[in-house]
Write a protein that holds these residues in place. Structure first.
Motif, PDB file in Angstrom:
ATOM      1  N   GLU A  39       0.828  -1.214   0.000  1.00  0.00           N
ATOM      2  CA  GLU A  39       0.000   0.000   0.000  1.00  0.00           C
ATOM      3  C   GLU A  39       0.861   1.262   0.000  1.00  0.00           C
ATOM      4  OE1 GLU A  39      -2.890   2.708  -0.279  1.00  0.00           O
ATOM      5  OE2 GLU A  39      -3.130   0.560  -0.613  1.00  0.00           O
ATOM      6  N   SER A  40       1.901   1.282   0.814  1.00  0.00           N
ATOM      7  CA  SER A  40       2.796   2.441   0.831  1.00  0.00           C
ATOM      8  C   SER A  40       3.504   2.611  -0.505  1.00  0.00           C
ATOM      9  CB  SER A  40       3.824   2.327   1.959  1.00  0.00           C
ATOM     10  OG  SER A  40       3.194   2.501   3.209  1.00  0.00           O
ATOM     11  N   LEU A  41       3.917   1.516  -1.104  1.00  0.00           N
ATOM     12  CA  LEU A  41       4.578   1.601  -2.410  1.00  0.00           C
ATOM     13  C   LEU A  41       3.612   2.119  -3.471  1.00  0.00           C
ATOM     14  CD1 LEU A  41       6.770  -1.625  -2.347  1.00  0.00           C
ATOM     15  CD2 LEU A  41       7.483   0.743  -1.921  1.00  0.00           C
ATOM     16  N   LYS A  42       2.338   1.738  -3.391  1.00  0.00           N
ATOM     17  CA  LYS A  42       1.333   2.279  -4.316  1.00  0.00           C
ATOM     18  C   LYS A  42       1.175   3.785  -4.116  1.00  0.00           C
ATOM     19  CE  LYS A  42      -2.563  -0.068  -4.294  1.00  0.00           C
ATOM     20  NZ  LYS A  42      -3.651  -1.071  -4.265  1.00  0.00           N
ATOM     21  N   GLN A  43       1.209   4.222  -2.865  1.00  0.00           N
ATOM     22  CA  GLN A  43       1.119   5.661  -2.585  1.00  0.00           C
ATOM     23  C   GLN A  43       2.328   6.396  -3.150  1.00  0.00           C
ATOM     24  OE1 GLN A  43       0.312   6.570   1.561  1.00  0.00           O
ATOM     25  NE2 GLN A  43      -1.085   4.835   1.710  1.00  0.00           N
ATOM     26  N   ILE A  44       3.501   5.811  -3.010  1.00  0.00           N
ATOM     27  CA  ILE A  44       4.709   6.422  -3.576  1.00  0.00           C
ATOM     28  C   ILE A  44       4.613   6.457  -5.098  1.00  0.00           C
ATOM     29  CG2 ILE A  44       7.212   6.202  -3.872  1.00  0.00           C
ATOM     30  CD1 ILE A  44       7.301   5.127  -0.958  1.00  0.00           C
ATOM     31  N   ASP A  45       4.086   5.401  -5.685  1.00  0.00           N
ATOM     32  CA  ASP A  45       3.886   5.394  -7.137  1.00  0.00           C
ATOM     33  C   ASP A  45       2.973   6.538  -7.576  1.00  0.00           C
ATOM     34  OD1 ASP A  45       5.542   3.179  -7.447  1.00  0.00           O
ATOM     35  OD2 ASP A  45       3.857   1.749  -7.482  1.00  0.00           O
ATOM     36  N   ARG A  46       1.947   6.835  -6.777  1.00  0.00           N
ATOM     37  CA  ARG A  46       1.058   7.967  -7.093  1.00  0.00           C
ATOM     38  C   ARG A  46       1.820   9.288  -7.005  1.00  0.00           C
ATOM     39  NH1 ARG A  46      -2.959   4.675  -4.532  1.00  0.00           N
ATOM     40  NH2 ARG A  46      -2.687   5.680  -2.526  1.00  0.00           N
ATOM     41  N   GLU A  47       2.721   9.395  -6.034  1.00  0.00           N
ATOM     42  CA  GLU A  47       3.556  10.601  -5.943  1.00  0.00           C
ATOM     43  C   GLU A  47       4.445  10.722  -7.179  1.00  0.00           C
ATOM     44  OE1 GLU A  47       3.751  13.142  -3.535  1.00  0.00           O
ATOM     45  OE2 GLU A  47       1.894  12.193  -2.849  1.00  0.00           O
ATOM     46  N   LEU A  48       5.071   9.627  -7.566  1.00  0.00           N
ATOM     47  CA  LEU A  48       5.954   9.628  -8.737  1.00  0.00           C
ATOM     48  C   LEU A  48       5.195   9.998 -10.012  1.00  0.00           C
ATOM     49  CD1 LEU A  48       8.061   6.463  -7.907  1.00  0.00           C
ATOM     50  CD2 LEU A  48       8.973   8.777  -8.241  1.00  0.00           C
ATOM     51  N   ALA A  49       3.945   9.572 -10.115  1.00  0.00           N
ATOM     52  CA  ALA A  49       3.146   9.833 -11.313  1.00  0.00           C
ATOM     53  C   ALA A  49       2.821  11.320 -11.492  1.00  0.00           C
ATOM     54  CB  ALA A  49       1.857   9.014 -11.264  1.00  0.00           C
ATOM     55  N   LYS A  50       2.999  12.099 -10.458  1.00  0.00           N
ATOM     56  CA  LYS A  50       2.714  13.539 -10.537  1.00  0.00           C
ATOM     57  C   LYS A  50       3.771  14.308 -11.323  1.00  0.00           C
ATOM     58  CE  LYS A  50       0.408  13.632  -6.031  1.00  0.00           C
ATOM     59  NZ  LYS A  50       0.491  14.151  -4.648  1.00  0.00           N
ATOM     60  N   ALA A  90       7.334  10.787  -0.750  1.00  0.00           N
ATOM     61  CA  ALA A  90       7.729   9.392  -0.529  1.00  0.00           C
ATOM     62  C   ALA A  90       8.276   9.188   0.881  1.00  0.00           C
ATOM     63  CB  ALA A  90       8.757   8.977  -1.582  1.00  0.00           C
ATOM     64  N   LEU A  91       9.088  10.117   1.345  1.00  0.00           N
ATOM     65  CA  LEU A  91       9.616  10.007   2.709  1.00  0.00           C
ATOM     66  C   LEU A  91       8.494  10.125   3.739  1.00  0.00           C
ATOM     67  CD1 LEU A  91      12.902  12.093   2.383  1.00  0.00           C
ATOM     68  CD2 LEU A  91      12.724   9.602   2.690  1.00  0.00           C
ATOM     69  N   ARG A  92       7.528  11.014   3.489  1.00  0.00           N
ATOM     70  CA  ARG A  92       6.397  11.166   4.404  1.00  0.00           C
ATOM     71  C   ARG A  92       5.616   9.863   4.494  1.00  0.00           C
ATOM     72  NH1 ARG A  92       1.412  11.377   3.626  1.00  0.00           N
ATOM     73  NH2 ARG A  92       1.594  11.828   1.417  1.00  0.00           N
ATOM     74  N   ILE A  93       5.375   9.233   3.359  1.00  0.00           N
ATOM     75  CA  ILE A  93       4.636   7.969   3.320  1.00  0.00           C
ATOM     76  C   ILE A  93       5.386   6.898   4.120  1.00  0.00           C
ATOM     77  CG2 ILE A  93       3.939   6.085   1.770  1.00  0.00           C
ATOM     78  CD1 ILE A  93       3.421   8.457  -0.324  1.00  0.00           C
ATOM     79  N   ALA A  94       6.686   6.802   3.922  1.00  0.00           N
ATOM     80  CA  ALA A  94       7.484   5.818   4.665  1.00  0.00           C
ATOM     81  C   ALA A  94       7.436   6.106   6.164  1.00  0.00           C
ATOM     82  CB  ALA A  94       8.928   5.836   4.165  1.00  0.00           C
ATOM     83  N   GLN A  95       7.525   7.365   6.537  1.00  0.00           N
ATOM     84  CA  GLN A  95       7.502   7.719   7.964  1.00  0.00           C
ATOM     85  C   GLN A  95       6.148   7.393   8.591  1.00  0.00           C
ATOM     86  OE1 GLN A  95       9.597  11.149   9.751  1.00  0.00           O
ATOM     87  NE2 GLN A  95       7.548  11.969  10.030  1.00  0.00           N
ATOM     88  N   VAL A  96       5.069   7.649   7.880  1.00  0.00           N
ATOM     89  CA  VAL A  96       3.745   7.323   8.414  1.00  0.00           C
ATOM     90  C   VAL A  96       3.648   5.820   8.695  1.00  0.00           C
ATOM     91  CG1 VAL A  96       1.284   7.195   7.825  1.00  0.00           C
ATOM     92  CG2 VAL A  96       2.550   9.320   7.437  1.00  0.00           C
ATOM     93  N   GLU A  97       4.160   5.005   7.780  1.00  0.00           N
ATOM     94  CA  GLU A  97       4.084   3.558   7.988  1.00  0.00           C
ATOM     95  C   GLU A  97       5.004   3.077   9.104  1.00  0.00           C
ATOM     96  OE1 GLU A  97       5.068  -0.695   5.858  1.00  0.00           O
ATOM     97  OE2 GLU A  97       4.396   0.941   4.569  1.00  0.00           O
TER      98      GLU A  97
END
Length: 159
Positions: A5-16, A29-36
């Motif tokens: 799920e976190s990797l999917k969120q990072i993929d959404r960030e990258l797609a921007k 991406a760092l924020r997503i990793a920190q939240v997890e």
């Protein structure tokens, strides 16, 4: 290291961003990793950098520059106190000192029970609301008098 799920969120960030500007996604991406994971270890920063496709040094530069990233475990309630000049002139330093006294810790420390970490922060862009605290990088608390701090601490201690 990170969930699907976190990797999917990072993929959404990258797609921007265009592929050649993928480093623009590093903050998200760092924020997503920190939240997890709760904080960013060097290993996590390196992993996220590799996933995003940038040198680890660039990701580490971002993680160490912004105080919203935690490079070591923090308490359940991370309280960041703005002590920049405008807030300091309007009680920010006094709010920080009061929190140190109430929590029995200094800036950069966590209470023994793991509930609170106290951090000194720079400008939060709300000088007119000083003194200002940020809870867990997301919730801004304005006009933090001693009474308001006591009320917030009681509320946060109960959760």
């Amino acid at each position: 290291m990170l969930s699907a799920e976190s990797l999917k969120q990072i993929d959404r960030e990258l797609a921007k961003y265009p592929k050649e500007q993928n480093r623009s996604a590093i903050m998200g991406a760092l924020r997503i990793a920190q939240v997890e994971l709760g904080y960013l270890s060097v290993e996590t920063i390196n992993y996220v950098a590799e996933y995003v496709g940038i040198p680890a040094a660039q990701a580490l530069e971002v993680a160490t520059f912004y105080n919203m990233y935690d490079l070591h475990p923090v308490g359940t309630h991370k309280i960041t106190v703005c002590t920049n000049l405008p807030c300091a002139l309007r009680g920010g330093m006094a709010a920080g000192e009061y929190l140190k006294e109430k929590l029995g810790i200094g800036f950069g420390e966590t209470t023994k029970d793991g509930k609170f970490t106290l951090v000194e922060g720079e400008c939060m862009g709300a000088c007119g609301d000083a003194p200002v605290l940020i809870l867990n990088n997301y919730k801004m608390c304005s006009f933090m008098t001693k009474e308001a701090i006591d009320q917030k601490l009681a509320e946060w201690s109960a959760s």
